[in-house]
Design a protein around this motif. Structure first.
Motif, mmCIF file in Angstrom:
data_model
loop_
_atom_site.group_PDB
_atom_site.id
_atom_site.type_symbol
_atom_site.label_atom_id
_atom_site.label_comp_id
_atom_site.label_asym_id
_atom_site.label_seq_id
_atom_site.Cartn_x
_atom_site.Cartn_y
_atom_site.Cartn_z
ATOM 1 N N GLY A 278 0.935 -0.992 0.319
ATOM 2 C CA GLY A 278 0.178 0.127 0.343
ATOM 3 C C GLY A 278 0.807 1.240 -0.063
ATOM 4 N N ASN A 279 2.255 1.256 0.712
ATOM 5 C CA ASN A 279 2.952 2.613 0.498
ATOM 6 C C ASN A 279 4.218 2.153 -0.216
ATOM 7 N N PRO A 280 4.858 3.066 -1.022
ATOM 8 C CA PRO A 280 5.021 2.439 -2.659
ATOM 9 C C PRO A 280 7.224 3.078 -1.766
ATOM 10 N N ASP A 281 6.288 4.080 -1.316
ATOM 11 C CA ASP A 281 8.014 4.143 0.244
ATOM 12 C C ASP A 281 8.719 3.449 0.808
ATOM 13 N N VAL A 282 7.711 2.066 0.749
ATOM 14 C CA VAL A 282 7.965 0.994 2.583
ATOM 15 C C VAL A 282 8.323 -0.322 1.508
ATOM 16 N N ARG A 283 9.415 -0.928 2.001
ATOM 17 C CA ARG A 283 9.758 -2.581 0.947
ATOM 18 C C ARG A 283 10.128 -3.278 2.047
ATOM 19 N N VAL A 284 9.575 -3.981 2.137
ATOM 20 C CA VAL A 284 9.295 -5.007 3.955
ATOM 21 C C VAL A 284 11.018 -6.591 3.529
ATOM 22 N N ARG A 285 11.595 -6.558 3.890
ATOM 23 C CA ARG A 285 12.688 -7.135 3.962
ATOM 24 C C ARG A 285 12.686 -8.028 4.649
ATOM 25 N N ASP A 286 12.391 -8.680 5.555
ATOM 26 C CA ASP A 286 12.782 -9.614 7.111
ATOM 27 C C ASP A 286 11.714 -8.811 8.046
ATOM 28 N N VAL A 287 11.281 -10.310 7.870
ATOM 29 C CA VAL A 287 9.944 -10.506 9.702
ATOM 30 C C VAL A 287 11.019 -11.698 10.298
ATOM 31 N N GLU A 288 11.433 -11.337 11.984
ATOM 32 C CA GLU A 288 11.545 -12.453 12.945
ATOM 33 C C GLU A 288 10.810 -12.088 13.729
ATOM 34 N N VAL A 289 10.251 -13.940 14.455
ATOM 35 C CA VAL A 289 9.378 -13.898 15.453
ATOM 36 C C VAL A 289 10.758 -13.364 16.447
ATOM 37 N N THR A 290 10.594 -12.416 17.610
ATOM 38 C CA THR A 290 11.324 -12.850 18.425
ATOM 39 C C THR A 290 11.052 -13.479 19.711
ATOM 40 N N SER A 291 9.377 -12.884 20.303
ATOM 41 C CA SER A 291 8.848 -13.620 20.850
ATOM 42 C C SER A 291 7.322 -14.062 20.907
ATOM 43 N N ASP A 292 7.001 -15.406 20.794
ATOM 44 C CA ASP A 292 6.043 -16.030 20.621
ATOM 45 C C ASP A 292 5.036 -16.687 21.882
ATOM 46 N N VAL B 67 2.678 -11.597 20.037
ATOM 47 C CA VAL B 67 4.212 -12.177 19.142
ATOM 48 C C VAL B 67 4.817 -10.633 18.941
ATOM 49 N N LEU B 68 6.130 -11.179 19.389
ATOM 50 C CA LEU B 68 6.810 -9.833 18.751
ATOM 51 C C LEU B 68 7.688 -10.174 18.011
ATOM 52 N N ARG B 69 8.499 -9.418 17.033
ATOM 53 C CA ARG B 69 8.227 -9.066 15.489
ATOM 54 C C ARG B 69 9.160 -8.230 16.004
ATOM 55 N N ARG B 70 10.553 -8.107 14.738
ATOM 56 C CA ARG B 70 11.884 -7.336 14.117
ATOM 57 C C ARG B 70 11.381 -7.670 12.869
ATOM 58 N N THR B 71 11.142 -6.396 12.590
ATOM 59 C CA THR B 71 10.903 -6.074 10.914
ATOM 60 C C THR B 71 11.942 -4.671 10.591
ATOM 61 N N THR B 72 12.559 -5.751 9.374
ATOM 62 C CA THR B 72 13.303 -5.611 8.336
ATOM 63 C C THR B 72 12.696 -4.641 7.529
ATOM 64 N N LEU B 73 12.908 -3.152 6.912
ATOM 65 C CA LEU B 73 11.960 -2.423 5.943
ATOM 66 C C LEU B 73 13.430 -1.380 5.717
ATOM 67 N N ASP B 74 13.315 -1.406 4.023
ATOM 68 C CA ASP B 74 13.579 -0.473 3.502
ATOM 69 C C ASP B 74 12.872 0.686 3.567
ATOM 70 N N TYR B 75 13.528 2.462 3.757
ATOM 71 C CA TYR B 75 11.543 3.491 3.653
ATOM 72 C C TYR B 75 12.685 4.320 2.993
ATOM 73 N N ARG B 76 12.020 4.591 2.008
ATOM 74 C CA ARG B 76 12.192 6.311 0.751
ATOM 75 C C ARG B 76 12.013 7.509 2.237
ATOM 76 N N GLY B 77 12.682 8.073 2.355
ATOM 77 C CA GLY B 77 12.564 9.372 2.787
ATOM 78 C C GLY B 77 11.984 10.333 1.657
ATOM 79 N N ARG B 78 11.978 11.907 2.370
ATOM 80 C CA ARG B 78 11.151 12.686 1.042
ATOM 81 C C ARG B 78 12.558 13.381 0.630
ATOM 82 N N ASP B 79 13.513 12.941 1.017
ATOM 83 C CA ASP B 79 14.851 13.465 0.402
ATOM 84 C C ASP B 79 14.710 12.437 -1.402
ATOM 85 N N GLY B 80 13.642 11.522 -1.326
ATOM 86 C CA GLY B 80 14.210 10.378 -2.317
ATOM 87 C C GLY B 80 15.103 8.862 -2.645
#
Length: 218
Positions: free
Chosen positions: A28-42, A46-59
């Motif tokens: 839904g958001n072209p400025d966000v790309r989810v790369r990896d999701v790790e469950v750290t507590s189940d 559920v607690l998850r640690r998500t790694t993502l790429d984010y495009r700022g206003r400067d591009g």
């Protein structure tokens, strides 16, 4: 040694798998790309640690890490008597509040609970009956709010409903879940004062009382 992890490839304590896939399909958001999701507590939730790429206003793209706590969504209801101008609330011990500065951890709140697979309307009818002994008739949906969007995924569905004191029977919560919930009838004007002086310090309840000030008893 197997690298299978509970909640990922094999069932966790509640029989869940695939918990690490949540968010990978978001587009839904072209400025966000989810790369990896790790469950750290189940545990129960559920607690998850998500790694993502984010495009700022400067591009420019940056890689960020976010932890999210997933306890499911919930519902809450303001029960009010329009003739007596009273609110039916609950009082119960909340350890997280107690350990974070509340004097005794006994919070005055609107009836609420997690959906647990039910629709929001079904869930709040269930919770009102379990906690306060109220069988809700007419139910008005107000709004849906994210209460702590910096780290908690939960969205709470807010409702209001009239109640009649003569129809209250039972309540108190579920003993098997360790609940000891006291029903508290609070005059509306007193409830406003309790918000002002901190005796009512629960966020969802404050929101509902302010809604009542604008729409019910103003």
């Amino acid at each position: 040694m197997s690298d299978e992890r509970p909640g990922h490839d094999i069932p966790d304590g509640r029989g869940r798998i695939g918990l690490h896939r949540t968010g990978l399909d978001l587009i839904g958001n072209p400025d966000v790309r989810v790369r990896d999701v790790e469950v750290t507590s189940d545990g129960w939730h559920v607690l998850r640690r998500t790694t993502l790429d984010y495009r700022g206003r400067d591009g420019q793209w940056s890689t960020q890490t976010r932890e999210t706590y997933d306890r499911g969504n919930g519902a809450t209801v303001l029960l009010y008597d329009p003739v007596a101008r009273t609110l039916l609330l609950s009082r119960q011990f909340r350890f997280p509040a107690y350990v974070n500065g509340h004097p005794d951890g006994m919070l005055v709140e609107s009836a609420a609970g997690l959906l647990d697979g039910d629709s929001p309307e079904e869930a709040i009818r269930r919770e009102a009956a379990e906690e306060l002994g109220v069988r809700i008739g007419q139910l008005t949906h107000l709004f849906d709010l994210y209460m702590s969007p910096g780290s908690v995924t939960e969205r709470v569905h807010f409702y209001a409903a009239p109640y009649v004191s003569a129809d209250i029977e039972g309540g108190g919560g579920l003993a098997e879940e360790g609940e000891e919930i006291e029903a508290v009838v609070v005059p509306y004007d007193k409830a406003l004062g309790m918000v002002a002086d901190g005796r009512i310090a629960d966020g969802k309840t404050v929101v509902l009382i302010q809604w009542a000030a604008l729409n019910l008893f103003g």
